[in-house]
Design a protein around this motif. Structure first.
Motif, PDB file in Angstrom:
ATOM      1  N   VAL A   1      38.244  45.418  36.673  1.00 16.68           N
ATOM      2  CA  VAL A   1      37.902  44.426  37.718  1.00 16.68           C
ATOM      3  C   VAL A   1      36.669  43.640  37.305  1.00 16.68           C
ATOM      4  O   VAL A   1      36.667  42.405  37.340  1.00 16.68           O
ATOM      5  CB  VAL A   1      37.515  45.082  39.063  1.00 16.68           C
ATOM      6  N   LEU A   2      35.614  44.366  36.962  1.00 18.20           N
ATOM      7  CA  LEU A   2      34.357  43.694  36.647  1.00 18.20           C
ATOM      8  C   LEU A   2      34.503  42.856  35.384  1.00 18.20           C
ATOM      9  O   LEU A   2      33.934  41.781  35.270  1.00 18.20           O
ATOM     10  CB  LEU A   2      33.244  44.723  36.470  1.00 18.20           C
ATOM     11  N   GLU A   3      35.301  43.346  34.446  1.00 20.62           N
ATOM     12  CA  GLU A   3      35.470  42.639  33.188  1.00 20.62           C
ATOM     13  C   GLU A   3      36.092  41.252  33.423  1.00 20.62           C
ATOM     14  O   GLU A   3      35.576  40.247  32.947  1.00 20.62           O
ATOM     15  CB  GLU A   3      36.361  43.481  32.283  1.00 20.62           C
ATOM     16  N   ILE A   4      37.198  41.227  34.197  1.00 22.23           N
ATOM     17  CA  ILE A   4      37.875  39.942  34.408  1.00 22.23           C
ATOM     18  C   ILE A   4      37.044  39.037  35.299  1.00 22.23           C
ATOM     19  O   ILE A   4      36.935  37.842  35.047  1.00 22.23           O
ATOM     20  CB  ILE A   4      39.259  40.134  35.057  1.00 22.23           C
ATOM     21  N   LEU A   5      36.461  39.630  36.347  1.00 19.11           N
ATOM     22  CA  LEU A   5      35.633  38.818  37.241  1.00 19.11           C
ATOM     23  C   LEU A   5      34.475  38.209  36.456  1.00 19.11           C
ATOM     24  O   LEU A   5      34.122  37.049  36.644  1.00 19.11           O
ATOM     25  CB  LEU A   5      35.102  39.672  38.387  1.00 19.11           C
ATOM     26  N   GLY A   6      33.896  38.990  35.556  1.00 13.62           N
ATOM     27  CA  GLY A   6      32.754  38.534  34.777  1.00 13.62           C
ATOM     28  C   GLY A   6      33.110  37.379  33.860  1.00 13.62           C
ATOM     29  O   GLY A   6      32.267  36.533  33.555  1.00 13.62           O
ATOM     30  N   LYS A   7      34.362  37.334  33.419  1.00 11.90           N
ATOM     31  CA  LYS A   7      34.772  36.238  32.533  1.00 11.90           C
ATOM     32  C   LYS A   7      34.881  34.930  33.303  1.00 11.90           C
ATOM     33  O   LYS A   7      34.624  33.860  32.776  1.00 11.90           O
ATOM     34  CB  LYS A   7      36.133  36.570  31.905  1.00 11.90           C
ATOM     35  N   LYS A   8      35.310  35.024  34.577  1.00 12.61           N
ATOM     36  CA  LYS A   8      35.601  33.807  35.342  1.00 12.61           C
ATOM     37  C   LYS A   8      34.428  33.355  36.208  1.00 12.61           C
ATOM     38  O   LYS A   8      34.281  32.174  36.476  1.00 12.61           O
ATOM     39  CB  LYS A   8      36.819  34.045  36.251  1.00 12.61           C
ATOM     40  N   LEU A   9      33.653  34.307  36.697  1.00 10.62           N
ATOM     41  CA  LEU A   9      32.586  33.960  37.643  1.00 10.62           C
ATOM     42  C   LEU A   9      31.264  34.523  37.141  1.00 10.62           C
ATOM     43  O   LEU A   9      31.242  35.468  36.357  1.00 10.62           O
ATOM     44  CB  LEU A   9      32.882  34.595  39.017  1.00 10.62           C
ATOM     45  N   SER A  10      30.175  33.946  37.605  1.00  9.18           N
ATOM     46  CA  SER A  10      28.884  34.546  37.284  1.00  9.18           C
ATOM     47  C   SER A  10      28.318  35.162  38.563  1.00  9.18           C
ATOM     48  O   SER A  10      28.264  34.503  39.599  1.00  9.18           O
ATOM     49  CB  SER A  10      27.943  33.497  36.717  1.00  9.18           C
ATOM     50  N   PHE A  11      27.970  36.427  38.481  1.00 10.15           N
ATOM     51  CA  PHE A  11      27.405  37.093  39.648  1.00 10.15           C
ATOM     52  C   PHE A  11      26.520  38.240  39.195  1.00 10.15           C
ATOM     53  O   PHE A  11      26.604  38.710  38.064  1.00 10.15           O
ATOM     54  CB  PHE A  11      28.521  37.609  40.573  1.00 10.15           C
TER      55      PHE A  11
END
Lengths: 240, 319
Positions: free
Chosen positions: A180-190
């Motif tokens: 989850v964090l891996e894909i989210l990290g690729k698309k969004l910055s948080f």
């Protein structure tokens, strides 16, 4: 022979155990020391499980039971998210979802002296380390690492904090990074801070991305790696 | 050890600020839009008159029971309906066991008002012997998990339980027609209650900024909101009850707008409840069929059954 027995870990390792299961028989491993973590107890010559979960083993001699629950049992050296409840002369009272309120000494900050005591209003969110967690005592917290440096501990400003189970927060902290964090990290910055007590704090550029990250994480608890990828991609598509 | 302090749920200032600021741009923390309802699922127990409602994270169980009692003096030929609520500390650590809290009383009152004052349940049909014996219907609502908006979930649980409840049929006999016979379920099919319409509660939350209204608030939104309004409506668009809580003032136009939205949602939920009850009734009917056929198969021992079969077989061949 004896050496061999001592080196051989319990046959229950990485298996599901339930309360009452005899995990280890101490008579077979004489002359070796083992360290017990949460969920295990010594009864005469046996080590038994006290809660349901998966038995874990770390070389050379550590055993503990991992489970997912809503309730958090404080344990020393855990990094947790706490909410300030009250301020006393010597301590801040902090809620860490444990059975008792935790104490954060006012001097437990980097370069903390009597003169520069920080001011926290009630409801402030803190990223802290559990220093002591003895039975019958309130847990003690600190905003410094073992070397006395701040290293990321302290107040968390803005963002959104949500509650999860302890299993989910452990999954988020595991390495390699969970899907989850891996894909989210690729698309969004948080920014994210995960406490082992089942609290997760997320901050991002816009509220919509924070909400997306928070919901993706909350949905991912029961999903496998591939399912997590699909779920996150669907969520991202819906927003864009 | 300060145990008591650890037993309450707390909210951080970060959350409060975040929820309020994102609501300004019509965003809610669970990804819904302001007027979206959470996912509703209705389940039933094996026994008649028990229901389990899940609204997002909120979980409520409803249970209906009936008892034969003497009626109230002023209403000799009307049965009675009473709502009891049970807030378990398991649902929320802030609920205390035993004594019902402020929330518990208010929730019970809202549901009671919606059901009773709109005369949704026909109480006159619950009378058996005027002035002597009537049915007293008791609805128990158990809160199992508090995820916010308990009123709506509990109301649906009460309605679903009432719709599936069946009371034993009673007849009068004796010389003077004053003797009451209560028939068991095997003897005569139990009767359902007469429900005229379904008053559905819809809750709105108001926030400190003007004109920010959301439907079906979650637990966290309830902690931040400044006021709430529960409208109880039925499919005909009749407003059965309104409850307004919290200090914030609400404009008349906003209330009317809420009522319009609520009537749409109420119709939506009524159809969901009716669908769930209908599928329960069909399952129940199927169960009945099985139950009646079962005793024959069980009572006949193996040898007899074989003989019968062979006889049947022989008959067929002869034919």
């Amino acid at each position: 022979m004896e050496k061999k027995a001592a080196a051989l870990p319990s046959k229950f390792v990485d298996q599901l155990v339930v309360p009452g299961d005899v995990v280890l028989d101490l008579t077979t491993l004489a002359n070796s020391t083992i360290k017990l973590g949460g969920g295990l107890r010594q009864e005469c010559d046996t080590i038994t499980a006290m809660k349901a979960g998966v038995l874990r083993f770390a070389k050379p001699n550590k055993y503990w039971v991992e489970s997912s629950q809503k309730r958090y049992v404080p344990c020393a050296e855990d990094h947790v998210l706490g909410i300030v409840v009250d301020t006393k002369a010597d301590n801040f009272l902090v809620d860490i979802k444990g059975p008792a309120i935790a104490f954060l000494p006012v001097l437990a900050f980097e370069g903390g002296t009597r003169r520069n005591i920080p001011k926290f209003e009630v409801g402030t969110l803190l990223y802290v380390r559990v220093v002591k967690a003895n039975t019958g005592m309130n847990p003690e917290l600190s905003c410094m690492d073992a070397n006395g440096k701040a290293s990321g501990f302290g107040i968390l400003k803005d963002g959104y904090m949500f509650e999860s189970s302890t299993g989910l927060s452990r999954m988020l902290l595991s390495s390699p990074t969970c899907p989850v964090l891996e894909i989210l990290g690729k698309k969004l910055s948080f920014e994210i801070a995960v406490g082992l007590n089942g609290r997760v704090w997320v901050n991002g550029a816009s509220p919509s991305s924070v909400i997306l990250v928070a919901n993706a994480i909350m949905n991912s608890e029961t999903l496998s790696g591939a399912q997590q990828r699909i779920m996150v991609e669907k969520l991202l598509q819906r927003v864009q | 050890m300060e145990q008591r302090l650890a037993n309450t749920w707390r909210m951080s200032v970060n959350d409060k600020k975040f929820i309020e600021s994102s609501l300004l741009s019509d965003l809610r923390v669970d990804g819904r839009r302001p007027f979206d309802y959470r996912k509703l699922s209705i389940k039933f127990g094996r026994e008649d008159g028990s229901s389990e409602v899940q609204l997002g994270e909120t979980h409520v169980m409803g249970f209906v029971t009936g008892q034969l009692v003497p009626p109230y003096r002023d209403r000799p030929n009307e049965g009675s309906l009473a709502i009891y609520t049970e807030f378990s500390p398991m649902a929320d650590p802030s609920f205390e066991a035993g004594r019902p809290g402020e929330n518990a009383v208010e929730l019970g009152r809202i549901i009671d008002r919606g059901l009773r004052e709109s005369r949704a349940i026909d109480t006159e049909s619950l009378c058996i012997l005027s002035g002597k014996l009537v049915w007293s219907i008791r609805v128990d609502l158990h809160i199992l998990d508090n995820g916010g908006n308990l009123v709506d979930a509990a109301n649906i649980a009460a309605l679903a339980a009432l719709l599936t409840f069946r009371r034993p049929e009673c007849t009068l006999s004796g010389d003077d027609g004053q003797e009451v016979i209560v028939h068991s379920a095997e003897e005569r099919e139990p009767l359902p209650l007469i429900v005229h319409h379904l008053p559905v509660a819809v809750t709105f939350a108001f926030f400190s900024n003007d004109n920010v209204v959301v439907i079906d608030p979650t637990h966290k939104e309830e902690a931040v909101m400044k006021g709430r309004l529960t409208a109880t409506l039925n499919t005909n668009g009749d407003v059965c009850a309104i409850q307004k809580g919290g200090g914030i003032g609400v404009l008349q136009s906003v209330v009317l707008q809420c009522l319009r939205i609520a009537s749409v949602k109420a119709a939506d939920m009524t159809s969901k409840i009716k669908d769930a009850v209908e599928s329960y009734n069909t399952v129940r009917a199927f169960r009945k069929v099985k139950r009646h056929s079962a005793p024959i198969a069980v009572s006949v021992d193996g040898s007899v059954a074989i003989k019968k079969q062979s006889q049947d077989g022989a008959q067929k061949i002869e034919l």
